[in-house]
Design a protein around this motif. Sequence first.
Motif, PDB file in Angstrom:
ATOM      1  N   ASP A  24       0.855  -1.193   0.000  1.00 54.14           N
ATOM      2  CA  ASP A  24       0.000   0.000   0.000  1.00 54.14           C
ATOM      3  C   ASP A  24       0.885   1.234   0.000  1.00 54.14           C
ATOM      4  O   ASP A  24       0.575   2.237  -0.623  1.00 54.14           O
ATOM      5  CB  ASP A  24      -0.892   0.024   1.250  1.00 54.14           C
ATOM      6  CG  ASP A  24      -1.952  -1.063   1.189  1.00 54.14           C
ATOM      7  OD1 ASP A  24      -2.307  -1.469   0.056  1.00 54.14           O
ATOM      8  OD2 ASP A  24      -2.401  -1.517   2.246  1.00 54.14           O
ATOM      9  N   CYS A  25       1.982   1.148   0.713  1.00 55.90           N
ATOM     10  CA  CYS A  25       2.928   2.260   0.765  1.00 55.90           C
ATOM     11  C   CYS A  25       4.316   1.735   0.403  1.00 55.90           C
ATOM     12  O   CYS A  25       4.990   1.141   1.238  1.00 55.90           O
ATOM     13  CB  CYS A  25       2.931   2.891   2.154  1.00 55.90           C
ATOM     14  SG  CYS A  25       4.113   4.236   2.286  1.00 55.90           S
ATOM     15  N   PRO A  26       4.738   1.938  -0.829  1.00 52.21           N
ATOM     16  CA  PRO A  26       6.047   1.423  -1.252  1.00 52.21           C
ATOM     17  C   PRO A  26       7.204   2.081  -0.506  1.00 52.21           C
ATOM     18  O   PRO A  26       8.259   1.487  -0.346  1.00 52.21           O
ATOM     19  CB  PRO A  26       6.110   1.773  -2.745  1.00 52.21           C
ATOM     20  CG  PRO A  26       4.747   2.223  -3.125  1.00 52.21           C
ATOM     21  CD  PRO A  26       4.043   2.666  -1.879  1.00 52.21           C
ATOM     22  N   LYS A  27       6.959   3.309  -0.044  1.00 55.24           N
ATOM     23  CA  LYS A  27       8.022   4.058   0.627  1.00 55.24           C
ATOM     24  C   LYS A  27       8.541   3.321   1.865  1.00 55.24           C
ATOM     25  O   LYS A  27       9.731   3.192   2.071  1.00 55.24           O
ATOM     26  CB  LYS A  27       7.478   5.437   1.011  1.00 55.24           C
ATOM     27  CG  LYS A  27       8.546   6.485   1.276  1.00 55.24           C
ATOM     28  CD  LYS A  27       7.926   7.871   1.334  1.00 55.24           C
ATOM     29  CE  LYS A  27       8.331   8.613   2.585  1.00 55.24           C
ATOM     30  NZ  LYS A  27       7.445   9.719   2.908  1.00 55.24           N
ATOM     31  N   CYS A  28       7.605   2.828   2.682  1.00 56.78           N
ATOM     32  CA  CYS A  28       8.023   2.153   3.925  1.00 56.78           C
ATOM     33  C   CYS A  28       7.708   0.668   3.883  1.00 56.78           C
ATOM     34  O   CYS A  28       7.907  -0.035   4.873  1.00 56.78           O
ATOM     35  CB  CYS A  28       7.348   2.799   5.135  1.00 56.78           C
ATOM     36  SG  CYS A  28       5.575   2.494   5.216  1.00 56.78           S
ATOM     37  N   GLU A  29       7.218   0.187   2.744  1.00 53.04           N
ATOM     38  CA  GLU A  29       6.813  -1.216   2.595  1.00 53.04           C
ATOM     39  C   GLU A  29       5.861  -1.645   3.715  1.00 53.04           C
ATOM     40  O   GLU A  29       6.009  -2.698   4.325  1.00 53.04           O
ATOM     41  CB  GLU A  29       8.050  -2.113   2.506  1.00 53.04           C
ATOM     42  CG  GLU A  29       8.886  -1.776   1.262  1.00 53.04           C
ATOM     43  CD  GLU A  29      10.126  -2.642   1.122  1.00 53.04           C
ATOM     44  OE1 GLU A  29      10.476  -3.345   2.072  1.00 53.04           O
ATOM     45  OE2 GLU A  29      10.724  -2.613   0.032  1.00 53.04           O
ATOM     46  N   PRO A  46       8.871   8.068  11.382  1.00 49.20           N
ATOM     47  CA  PRO A  46       7.489   7.768  11.012  1.00 49.20           C
ATOM     48  C   PRO A  46       7.218   8.150   9.554  1.00 49.20           C
ATOM     49  O   PRO A  46       7.614   9.224   9.116  1.00 49.20           O
ATOM     50  CB  PRO A  46       6.656   8.637  11.964  1.00 49.20           C
ATOM     51  CG  PRO A  46       7.584   9.034  13.054  1.00 49.20           C
ATOM     52  CD  PRO A  46       8.975   9.021  12.480  1.00 49.20           C
ATOM     53  N   CYS A  47       6.586   7.239   8.835  1.00 49.01           N
ATOM     54  CA  CYS A  47       6.260   7.504   7.427  1.00 49.01           C
ATOM     55  C   CYS A  47       4.967   8.330   7.361  1.00 49.01           C
ATOM     56  O   CYS A  47       4.185   8.351   8.305  1.00 49.01           O
ATOM     57  CB  CYS A  47       6.090   6.175   6.704  1.00 49.01           C
ATOM     58  SG  CYS A  47       5.778   6.353   4.947  1.00 49.01           S
ATOM     59  N   SER A  48       4.762   8.994   6.220  1.00 47.60           N
ATOM     60  CA  SER A  48       3.551   9.814   6.089  1.00 47.60           C
ATOM     61  C   SER A  48       2.281   8.962   6.164  1.00 47.60           C
ATOM     62  O   SER A  48       1.201   9.475   6.411  1.00 47.60           O
ATOM     63  CB  SER A  48       3.592  10.571   4.766  1.00 47.60           C
ATOM     64  OG  SER A  48       3.772   9.660   3.707  1.00 47.60           O
ATOM     65  N   CYS A  49       2.399   7.659   5.982  1.00 49.07           N
ATOM     66  CA  CYS A  49       1.211   6.791   6.011  1.00 49.07           C
ATOM     67  C   CYS A  49       0.894   6.323   7.428  1.00 49.07           C
ATOM     68  O   CYS A  49      -0.113   5.655   7.642  1.00 49.07           O
ATOM     69  CB  CYS A  49       1.419   5.582   5.104  1.00 49.07           C
ATOM     70  SG  CYS A  49       2.585   4.393   5.780  1.00 49.07           S
ATOM     71  N   LEU A  50       1.730   6.662   8.395  1.00 49.11           N
ATOM     72  CA  LEU A  50       1.579   6.065   9.729  1.00 49.11           C
ATOM     73  C   LEU A  50       0.254   6.414  10.403  1.00 49.11           C
ATOM     74  O   LEU A  50      -0.419   5.548  10.955  1.00 49.11           O
ATOM     75  CB  LEU A  50       2.752   6.464  10.631  1.00 49.11           C
ATOM     76  CG  LEU A  50       2.763   5.814  12.022  1.00 49.11           C
ATOM     77  CD1 LEU A  50       2.937   4.306  11.914  1.00 49.11           C
ATOM     78  CD2 LEU A  50       3.848   6.387  12.915  1.00 49.11           C
ATOM     79  N   LYS A  52      -2.561   7.217   9.091  1.00 52.85           N
ATOM     80  CA  LYS A  52      -3.632   6.482   8.430  1.00 52.85           C
ATOM     81  C   LYS A  52      -3.631   5.025   8.911  1.00 52.85           C
ATOM     82  O   LYS A  52      -4.658   4.465   9.251  1.00 52.85           O
ATOM     83  CB  LYS A  52      -3.412   6.550   6.924  1.00 52.85           C
ATOM     84  CG  LYS A  52      -4.351   5.709   6.105  1.00 52.85           C
ATOM     85  CD  LYS A  52      -3.949   5.799   4.646  1.00 52.85           C
ATOM     86  CE  LYS A  52      -4.807   4.919   3.774  1.00 52.85           C
ATOM     87  NZ  LYS A  52      -4.447   5.059   2.369  1.00 52.85           N
ATOM     88  N   ARG A  53      -2.439   4.439   8.962  1.00 50.91           N
ATOM     89  CA  ARG A  53      -2.286   3.058   9.384  1.00 50.91           C
ATOM     90  C   ARG A  53      -2.863   2.859  10.790  1.00 50.91           C
ATOM     91  O   ARG A  53      -3.598   1.920  11.052  1.00 50.91           O
ATOM     92  CB  ARG A  53      -0.801   2.722   9.362  1.00 50.91           C
ATOM     93  CG  ARG A  53      -0.431   1.317   9.083  1.00 50.91           C
ATOM     94  CD  ARG A  53       1.048   1.240   8.747  1.00 50.91           C
ATOM     95  NE  ARG A  53       1.310   1.702   7.397  1.00 50.91           N
ATOM     96  CZ  ARG A  53       0.955   1.043   6.297  1.00 50.91           C
ATOM     97  NH1 ARG A  53       0.317  -0.101   6.386  1.00 50.91           N
ATOM     98  NH2 ARG A  53       1.200   1.525   5.105  1.00 50.91           N
ATOM     99  N   GLN A  54      -2.529   3.780  11.689  1.00 46.77           N
ATOM    100  CA  GLN A  54      -3.010   3.651  13.064  1.00 46.77           C
ATOM    101  C   GLN A  54      -4.518   3.857  13.147  1.00 46.77           C
ATOM    102  O   GLN A  54      -5.195   3.187  13.916  1.00 46.77           O
ATOM    103  CB  GLN A  54      -2.272   4.636  13.972  1.00 46.77           C
ATOM    104  CG  GLN A  54      -0.828   4.197  14.199  1.00 46.77           C
ATOM    105  CD  GLN A  54       0.021   5.250  14.888  1.00 46.77           C
ATOM    106  OE1 GLN A  54      -0.323   6.428  14.894  1.00 46.77           O
ATOM    107  NE2 GLN A  54       1.133   4.825  15.452  1.00 46.77           N
TER     108      GLN A  54
HETATM  109 ZN   LIG Z   1       4.542   4.431   4.460  1.00 47.20          ZN
END
Ligand SMILES: [Zn+2]
Length: 248
Positions: A24-29, A46-50, A52-54
């Motif tokens: 879903d997020c290639p940046k942080c796999e 922390p990745c920008s998707c974090l 959202k993930r949480q």
């Molecule tokens: Zn990410």
Amino acid sequence: MDAVLLDRLKATLEKHAPEPAKYDCPKCEDRGYTFEIKDGYEVAVPCSCLEKRQSIEKLALSNLTEVFRQKTINSFKADKEWQIKAKNEVIRYINDFLKKETNASLILCGNPGSGKTHLGIGTMLELINNNVGCVYKEYISMLTNLKQVINEEEEFIRELEKYINPRVLFLDDFLKGEVTSADRKYIYKVINTRYLKGKPMIISTEKSIKEILMFDEAVGSRIVEMTQNNIITFPRGIENNYRLRNII
Ligand SMILES: [Zn+2]
């Protein structure tokens, strides 16, 4: 090794190369963190998707996931004029929030069944999809949870942080039922802390803005200021009951 053979070998290797993993997020796999070397040490960033993930993890824990996932902005059926207007206002709010980074809150005032919770959840889902961390909480259950730990200071603070820390808090059915003076303290604590930290909320309520101000002027005025005019009021009356729409 001659060049032709080398090319052939390369082609064979490429053909049999493992499928690239899909993330879903290639940046942080999908780890939520990336790793960088700082001062010779590897540190997790922390990745920008974090966020959202949480948020998604919290939704998954809330048992409401499936019901939640269906309450998108698109699935909100708007055939009456006030519904179209409400939907458009919510879409404008989301766009402003994301593009202008306004930090404004959103309040949806209306009767039970008017669709305010649906629009609130839809807003939340849009924000989550854009990596804005959101937490959903029913107002009544927030008060119950806080009251349960009132005599254990550490537990109480930990509970309070659940409502203070999220980037966006969706408080559903605000001011539902009787309010005790103890409740009033908790409500003020949560609203005022979020107000001071500039942390937006989505609020759904059966009360009107006037009724909220009459309940408590300090709480009401902070909410009004936080919304920056993002106040959606559904017209009152049974004909507007969204849940009964298909039955009547
Ligand atoms: Zn990410």
